[in-house]
Each structure stands twice: as structure tokens, then as C-alpha cells.
Design a protein around this motif. Sequence first.
Motif, PDB file in Angstrom:
ATOM      1  N   ILE A   1       0.848  -1.186   0.000  1.00  0.00           N
ATOM      2  CA  ILE A   1       0.000   0.000   0.000  1.00  0.00           C
ATOM      3  C   ILE A   1       0.884   1.237   0.000  1.00  0.00           C
ATOM      4  N   PRO A   2       0.702   2.167  -0.929  1.00  0.00           N
ATOM      5  CA  PRO A   2       1.477   3.409  -0.921  1.00  0.00           C
ATOM      6  C   PRO A   2       1.320   4.154   0.400  1.00  0.00           C
ATOM      7  N   ALA A   3       2.371   4.840   0.787  1.00  0.00           N
ATOM      8  CA  ALA A   3       2.424   5.464   2.110  1.00  0.00           C
ATOM      9  C   ALA A   3       1.348   6.530   2.311  1.00  0.00           C
ATOM     10  N   HIS A   4       0.888   7.169   1.245  1.00  0.00           N
ATOM     11  CA  HIS A   4      -0.063   8.270   1.414  1.00  0.00           C
ATOM     12  C   HIS A   4      -1.508   7.799   1.581  1.00  0.00           C
ATOM     13  N   ILE A   5      -1.746   6.482   1.533  1.00  0.00           N
ATOM     14  CA  ILE A   5      -3.113   5.976   1.601  1.00  0.00           C
ATOM     15  C   ILE A   5      -3.385   5.425   3.002  1.00  0.00           C
TER      16      ILE A   5
ATOM     17  N   LEU B   1      -8.186  17.253 -12.710  1.00  0.00           N
ATOM     18  CA  LEU B   1      -7.675  16.449 -11.600  1.00  0.00           C
ATOM     19  C   LEU B   1      -7.477  14.984 -11.993  1.00  0.00           C
ATOM     20  N   PHE B   2      -8.431  14.448 -12.779  1.00  0.00           N
ATOM     21  CA  PHE B   2      -8.439  13.027 -13.100  1.00  0.00           C
ATOM     22  C   PHE B   2      -8.400  12.876 -14.618  1.00  0.00           C
ATOM     23  N   SER B   3      -7.227  12.587 -15.128  1.00  0.00           N
ATOM     24  CA  SER B   3      -6.992  12.623 -16.563  1.00  0.00           C
ATOM     25  C   SER B   3      -7.092  11.250 -17.208  1.00  0.00           C
TER      26      SER B   3
ATOM     27  N   GLU C   1     -10.994   4.445 -16.802  1.00  0.00           N
ATOM     28  CA  GLU C   1      -9.791   4.649 -16.002  1.00  0.00           C
ATOM     29  C   GLU C   1      -9.412   6.130 -16.018  1.00  0.00           C
ATOM     30  N   ARG C   2      -8.823   6.567 -14.946  1.00  0.00           N
ATOM     31  CA  ARG C   2      -8.270   7.911 -14.880  1.00  0.00           C
ATOM     32  C   ARG C   2      -6.985   7.879 -14.052  1.00  0.00           C
ATOM     33  N   ALA C   3      -6.243   8.973 -14.119  1.00  0.00           N
ATOM     34  CA  ALA C   3      -5.022   9.109 -13.328  1.00  0.00           C
ATOM     35  C   ALA C   3      -4.994  10.493 -12.693  1.00  0.00           C
ATOM     36  N   ALA C   4      -4.525  10.552 -11.466  1.00  0.00           N
ATOM     37  CA  ALA C   4      -4.374  11.846 -10.794  1.00  0.00           C
ATOM     38  C   ALA C   4      -3.271  12.644 -11.483  1.00  0.00           C
ATOM     39  N   THR C   5      -3.583  13.887 -11.828  1.00  0.00           N
ATOM     40  CA  THR C   5      -2.643  14.701 -12.600  1.00  0.00           C
ATOM     41  C   THR C   5      -1.538  15.312 -11.749  1.00  0.00           C
ATOM     42  N   HIS C   6      -1.793  15.447 -10.438  1.00  0.00           N
ATOM     43  CA  HIS C   6      -0.810  16.048  -9.538  1.00  0.00           C
ATOM     44  C   HIS C   6      -1.229  15.689  -8.113  1.00  0.00           C
ATOM     45  N   ASP C   7      -0.478  16.144  -7.134  1.00  0.00           N
ATOM     46  CA  ASP C   7      -0.844  15.917  -5.737  1.00  0.00           C
ATOM     47  C   ASP C   7      -1.963  16.893  -5.351  1.00  0.00           C
ATOM     48  N   PHE C   8      -3.031  16.380  -4.765  1.00  0.00           N
ATOM     49  CA  PHE C   8      -4.122  17.254  -4.336  1.00  0.00           C
ATOM     50  C   PHE C   8      -5.007  16.503  -3.347  1.00  0.00           C
ATOM     51  N   GLU C   9      -5.880  17.254  -2.692  1.00  0.00           N
ATOM     52  CA  GLU C   9      -6.878  16.672  -1.803  1.00  0.00           C
ATOM     53  C   GLU C   9      -8.241  16.797  -2.448  1.00  0.00           C
TER      54      GLU C   9
ATOM     55  N   PHE D   1      -4.708  12.493  -2.871  1.00  0.00           N
ATOM     56  CA  PHE D   1      -4.282  11.798  -4.086  1.00  0.00           C
ATOM     57  C   PHE D   1      -2.888  12.281  -4.460  1.00  0.00           C
ATOM     58  N   LYS D   2      -2.089  11.368  -4.979  1.00  0.00           N
ATOM     59  CA  LYS D   2      -0.750  11.685  -5.449  1.00  0.00           C
ATOM     60  C   LYS D   2      -0.697  11.581  -6.969  1.00  0.00           C
ATOM     61  N   ALA D   3       0.144  12.392  -7.579  1.00  0.00           N
ATOM     62  CA  ALA D   3       0.313  12.340  -9.029  1.00  0.00           C
ATOM     63  C   ALA D   3       0.576  10.904  -9.470  1.00  0.00           C
ATOM     64  N   GLY D   4      -0.164  10.459 -10.466  1.00  0.00           N
ATOM     65  CA  GLY D   4       0.016   9.111 -10.980  1.00  0.00           C
ATOM     66  C   GLY D   4      -0.887   8.070 -10.362  1.00  0.00           C
ATOM     67  N   ASP D   5      -1.631   8.412  -9.308  1.00  0.00           N
ATOM     68  CA  ASP D   5      -2.576   7.455  -8.743  1.00  0.00           C
ATOM     69  C   ASP D   5      -3.537   6.977  -9.824  1.00  0.00           C
TER      70      ASP D   5
END
Length: 377
Positions: free
Chosen positions: A7-11, A72-74, A289-297, A303-307
Motif C-alpha cells: 500500500i502506498p504510504a499516502h493511503i 484532476l483526473f486525466s 480509467e483515470r489518473a491523478a494529474t498532480h498531488d491534491f486533496e 491523491f498523489k500524481a500518478g494514482d
Amino acid sequence: MQAELSIPAHIPSELVFDFDRMRAPEMQRCPHRQAHGLYRTAPRIFYTPRNGGHWIVARAEDALDMLRRIDLFSSDPKYCPAMVREPRTNPNRYDPPEHTQFRAIINPFFSPRAVQARETEIRELARALIAEVRPRGQCEFFKEIGRRFPVNIFLKMANAPLSDRATLLEYVDGFTKKPDLAERNASLAALGEHLKRYVAEREANPGDDIVSAVVRAQVFGRPISAAEKLGMVTLLFLGGLDTVAAMLSFIMDYLGHHPEQYARIVNEPGLLPQAVEELMRVHGVAGMERAATHDFEYKGIQFKAGDHLIFQPQLYGLDEEKIDDPFRVDFGRPMSPHLVFGAGVHRCIGSHLARLEIRVFLEEWTRAIPQFRTASA
């Protein structure tokens, strides 16, 4: 937990829920019923370590907003390695302004007017397939009709040979149904290789079909590139050969298990348009599917970039926050909101065609076959 399930540390732990969308038992028989368990036990947006690790958005309200927030979600795979596949399908793997330009190429084939112009040929095919199985008193619906009716319609739109149908379906099934990621990607690549021949043929001898429209198109004042052509043709075949075939088969399975509801649309044919919408609501099949474009809440979640995020429309038409008693199929209920075709700029371009195909088929089936049941009923 194994390294591949880390599990990634930010989750935070309270947002982790171990769910394998490719292998869960309920996904094998009736993927729509996964909503029962997830709504009872999982957070509304949760992270699963399965399949490389990704977020799943379980609630309709969140999904609707997030699918619209392309800032936010690309859809662009440059933000997330898990979304990088070849060929890069098109336009679903692009955001505006590229997405807008690419989508404009195929819009004319899927407009309400263009779709309506195909109703006669769609109806003729439905009648022919029904007449083929009716004298026997039984059929294997998915193989004999579900995989032929919408697939043959699309192959005609693409001017592709019916003799290629089995090979194309094998590749599409591999990409959409195999649980192993490497196998899915290999099937997509194989489909792309097969479709290169179609692209080359239309470049040499263009016609009025949808593949020809792609190969001669321009975007931003330049000819579309070879990779862009192949990506768009690949997406067209993925959608044209899978979505309606699966959804129609689920709908027929449901009606075969519920003869009282089938009898109602037989006796009240005016209900069919509303019944189609209600049946689609509970039998969505597509995924996004989507990906987080940057770090944000977002809604209190970091969410971290690339999630990597997965959206499952099978869930959204069954969300009790949006729909009263959502598991009850009611042809008389007011039109219920659903996200079967997605939302935002990436909403499925084939929605008008899908609705027409399902409605026309049910009109012809109910006229020809006033009673039927699913063999396991």
C-alpha cells in the motif's frame, strides 16, 4: 502483505479494501451484483492493492463529479504507467483539446440522425437472427445472437469482413475479460496488429465507412498520424464488438428469469423505450480509467500524481443514494439517473446506437416470441 500488494504510504488504512475486480466470484457470473457487497462494506472511494494497486470509485455522486474533473483526473496515460498500453486507444486516452479534435472525426457516424438512418438494416438483422433460432425453440443467446447482432452491425459500419469476426472477438475478449494484466495487454496489441491491415486497405482504397473516415482525417490542420489512426480504429472495434453484445445478453438473461416483467413489455409495447433505459441502468458493462494529474486533496482524500483510478458503471445505477430501491427493476419508475455511458467530455459516443440496437431487438423479439425463459430458471 506481499510486495505486489503493498500500500502506498499516502493511503490511510481505513481507505484500503481488498477487492479484485478481475477475479471476484460475483464478477464472473453477474458483475452488477458486486454492488451488494461493496455498498455494505467498502468506503465510497477506496484503494485496493490488487491488479497493480488502484482506487475504485464506488458511489455515483463522486463518480459523476470526478469524471467531469479532467483537470484532476486525466485520461492521458502520461500520468500513470498502469494506463500505458499499445496501441494507445483514441480518443478515450486523450483529454481536450486533442480529445475534441479526434472525437469530431467519428461524431458524424454516431449522431442521432446518422444512427436513426440505420434502423431499417438493424431491424432486418434482428428479424433474420430471430427467425434463424425460433423454429428450434431454443438457442444459446450469447453465442448465436448476442455476439452476432451488434457485432455484425458494427462490422458493416467498418466495412470489415464477417469472416474476421471470430478472430476479432478472440482479441477483444482477451483484452476485456482475461484477469491477467499481461494477457490483456497482449490481446490489445494483437488486435492492433490485426487492424493495421484494415488501415492500410483504406489508405489505398478509401470508402464511405468509419475506418476510411479515420484514415483520411486531419486534426489541428495536419493529417492524423499512423499511431493515432490505429488507436482510433482499435477503440472503435473494442466498443463495437463488446459493449452492446454483453449488455444485451445480460438483459435477455434477466428477462428470461423474470417472465412476469417480460410479459408486461410483450403486452404493453409502448413501455419498451422506458424499459430499455431501466434494463440498461442495472446492466452496465463498460469501465473507465483515470489518473491523478498532480498531488491534491479531493473530498478529504489525499491523491498523489500518478494514482490510478477505476470507475465501474455497474455500480452507479444501483446506488441507493441516487435511486430508490435500486435493485428493483421497475419499468414504471421515472427515468433513473445512471452512468452506463460515462459522463463528461468522454461520455460514450456510441450511446445512441446502443439504445437503438437494444430497443429494436427487443421490439422484434417480443413480437416473434411472446414467451421464453432462461434454461437455468
